[in-house]
Scaffold this motif. Structure first.
Motif, PDB file in Angstrom:
ATOM      1  N   ARG A  63      44.276  43.771  46.973  1.00 12.61           N
ATOM      2  CA  ARG A  63      44.358  43.248  45.494  1.00 12.61           C
ATOM      3  C   ARG A  63      43.169  43.353  44.762  1.00 12.61           C
ATOM      4  O   ARG A  63      43.157  43.836  43.745  1.00 12.61           O
ATOM      5  CB  ARG A  63      45.208  41.824  45.644  1.00 12.61           C
ATOM      6  CG  ARG A  63      46.539  41.927  45.017  1.00 12.61           C
ATOM      7  CD  ARG A  63      46.989  40.404  44.607  1.00 12.61           C
ATOM      8  NE  ARG A  63      48.294  40.070  45.622  1.00 12.61           N
ATOM      9  CZ  ARG A  63      48.167  39.224  46.537  1.00 12.61           C
ATOM     10  NH1 ARG A  63      47.223  38.646  47.060  1.00 12.61           N
ATOM     11  NH2 ARG A  63      49.252  39.226  47.179  1.00 12.61           N
ATOM     12  N   SER A  87      52.042  45.850  53.198  1.00  8.30           N
ATOM     13  CA  SER A  87      53.006  46.509  51.894  1.00  8.30           C
ATOM     14  C   SER A  87      54.161  45.603  51.442  1.00  8.30           C
ATOM     15  O   SER A  87      54.442  45.656  50.439  1.00  8.30           O
ATOM     16  CB  SER A  87      53.411  47.923  52.317  1.00  8.30           C
ATOM     17  OG  SER A  87      54.237  47.785  53.573  1.00  8.30           O
ATOM     18  N   ASP A  88      54.563  44.908  52.565  1.00  8.96           N
ATOM     19  CA  ASP A  88      55.548  44.036  52.083  1.00  8.96           C
ATOM     20  C   ASP A  88      55.163  42.834  51.450  1.00  8.96           C
ATOM     21  O   ASP A  88      55.983  42.696  50.376  1.00  8.96           O
ATOM     22  CB  ASP A  88      56.311  43.439  53.713  1.00  8.96           C
ATOM     23  CG  ASP A  88      57.518  42.560  53.348  1.00  8.96           C
ATOM     24  OD1 ASP A  88      58.365  43.220  52.709  1.00  8.96           O
ATOM     25  OD2 ASP A  88      57.583  41.607  53.823  1.00  8.96           O
ATOM     26  N   ARG A  89      54.045  42.499  51.515  1.00 10.98           N
ATOM     27  CA  ARG A  89      53.477  41.275  50.592  1.00 10.98           C
ATOM     28  C   ARG A  89      53.280  41.899  49.410  1.00 10.98           C
ATOM     29  O   ARG A  89      53.333  41.200  48.422  1.00 10.98           O
ATOM     30  CB  ARG A  89      52.235  40.819  51.355  1.00 10.98           C
ATOM     31  CG  ARG A  89      52.131  39.224  51.434  1.00 10.98           C
ATOM     32  CD  ARG A  89      51.109  38.921  52.291  1.00 10.98           C
ATOM     33  NE  ARG A  89      51.563  37.921  53.326  1.00 10.98           N
ATOM     34  CZ  ARG A  89      51.490  36.842  53.228  1.00 10.98           C
ATOM     35  NH1 ARG A  89      50.837  36.192  52.146  1.00 10.98           N
ATOM     36  NH2 ARG A  89      51.947  35.856  54.139  1.00 10.98           N
ATOM     37  N   GLU A  91      54.600  44.454  47.769  1.00 13.24           N
ATOM     38  CA  GLU A  91      55.692  45.140  47.533  1.00 13.24           C
ATOM     39  C   GLU A  91      55.508  46.463  46.737  1.00 13.24           C
ATOM     40  O   GLU A  91      55.590  46.896  45.779  1.00 13.24           O
ATOM     41  CB  GLU A  91      56.391  44.178  46.204  1.00 13.24           C
ATOM     42  CG  GLU A  91      56.750  42.867  46.654  1.00 13.24           C
ATOM     43  CD  GLU A  91      57.409  42.019  45.525  1.00 13.24           C
ATOM     44  OE1 GLU A  91      57.370  42.576  44.275  1.00 13.24           O
ATOM     45  OE2 GLU A  91      58.121  41.161  45.858  1.00 13.24           O
ATOM     46  N   LEU A  92      54.532  46.997  47.968  1.00 17.08           N
ATOM     47  CA  LEU A  92      54.132  48.193  47.682  1.00 17.08           C
ATOM     48  C   LEU A  92      54.991  49.332  48.740  1.00 17.08           C
ATOM     49  O   LEU A  92      55.127  48.870  49.823  1.00 17.08           O
ATOM     50  CB  LEU A  92      52.812  48.560  47.892  1.00 17.08           C
ATOM     51  CG  LEU A  92      51.821  48.184  46.418  1.00 17.08           C
ATOM     52  CD1 LEU A  92      50.341  48.290  46.672  1.00 17.08           C
ATOM     53  CD2 LEU A  92      52.185  49.077  45.439  1.00 17.08           C
TER      54      LEU A  92
END
Ligand SMILES: O=P(O)(O)OC[C@H]1O[C@H](OP(=O)(O)OP(=O)(O)O)[C@H](O)[C@@H]1O
Ligand SMILES: O=C(O)c1cc(=O)[nH]c(=O)[nH]1
Length: 215
Positions: A63, A87-89, A91-92
């Protein structure tokens, strides 16, 4: 690098004995490098709280350092699990490099969806020679997509590898590194003065050790 994250991550690795130290026998990484140290970050997967901390901190790193990322890519094999979690965290979308052979064999392909407009961040668990990540970057770049850089748990900070990543314009950000590992290993009393010197000599001469400095 966030100093608290760096030393906390090393403490986690030391607590679960992910870091092994030995000169007799030493660890043969590959045909070129024999080392007095081996780090097995795959073990972190077995500890949910540590896995969660690493995932949170890698996501934060992506981030902060790569806010324009559109895709997260796992570097085989150990980087793939963390890339999926990150990627889950974030949201990608998630893709991964599939390794038919190990990185010395070099048959690789991408799995997942990628367009030439995408801006990709690679996730690796560990940077030793950098071969895994640089091969993954090449596979992504071949598609026309942009590689923004690499986020990893740990780097050995080997000078030749740092230079090679710079040459390839691959920005590397890690949660922790060799410098922090040695500091904490001394505090943990895992490393005495002699072994500390060995680790320093090896780091300066990874391809000629142990001939020059080993036991
Ligand atoms: O910087 P490098 O020289 O590429 O080394 C780092 C890689 O080495 C290890 O993987 P390895 O290829 O040993 O096996 P793995 O398939 O279990 O990840 C580690 O998990 C890193 O991914
Ligand atoms: O060189 C490697 O492949 C390597 C070194 C190390 O310390 N840990 C690891 O998982 N791989």
């Amino acid at each position: 690098m966030n100093d608290k994250v760096a030393s906390d991550t090393v403490k986690d690795l030391l607590n679960i004995r992910a870091v092994q130290l030995s000169t007799n026998p030493p660890f043969v990484w590959n045909e070129e490098i024999t080392a007095p140290i081996y780090t097995d970050n795959r073990l972190t997967m077995a500890y949910p709280r540590i896995r969660e901390r690493i995932t949170k901190n890698l996501a934060q790193l992506v981030r902060e350092q790569f806010p324009e990322a559109t895709v997260i890519c796992g570097v085989p094999t150990a980087g793939i699990a963390y890339a999926a979690l990150v990627s889950d965290r974030l949201e990608l979308p998630f893709i991964y490099v599939h390794a038919d052979l190990n990185h010395h064999g070099l048959i690789r392909e991408l799995e997942g969806k990628l367009t030439a407009e995408d801006k990709v961040v690679l996730i690796d668990d560990l940077i030793a020679s950098g071969a895994g990540s640089t091969n993954a970057a090449a596979a992504v770049r071949e598609t026309g997509a942009t590689v923004l850089g690499i986020a990893a748990i740990f780097s050995y900070q080997l000078p030749d590898v740092v230079r090679q990543l710079e040459r390839l314009q691959l920005k590397l950000f890690t949660l922790t590194d060799y410098t922090h590992l040695i500091e904490e290993a001394v505090l943990f009393r895992l490393v005495d003065e002699d072994f500390n010197l060995t680790l320093k000599y090896w780091h300066e001469n990874p391809t000629t050790w142990p001939e020059k400095f080993g036991e």
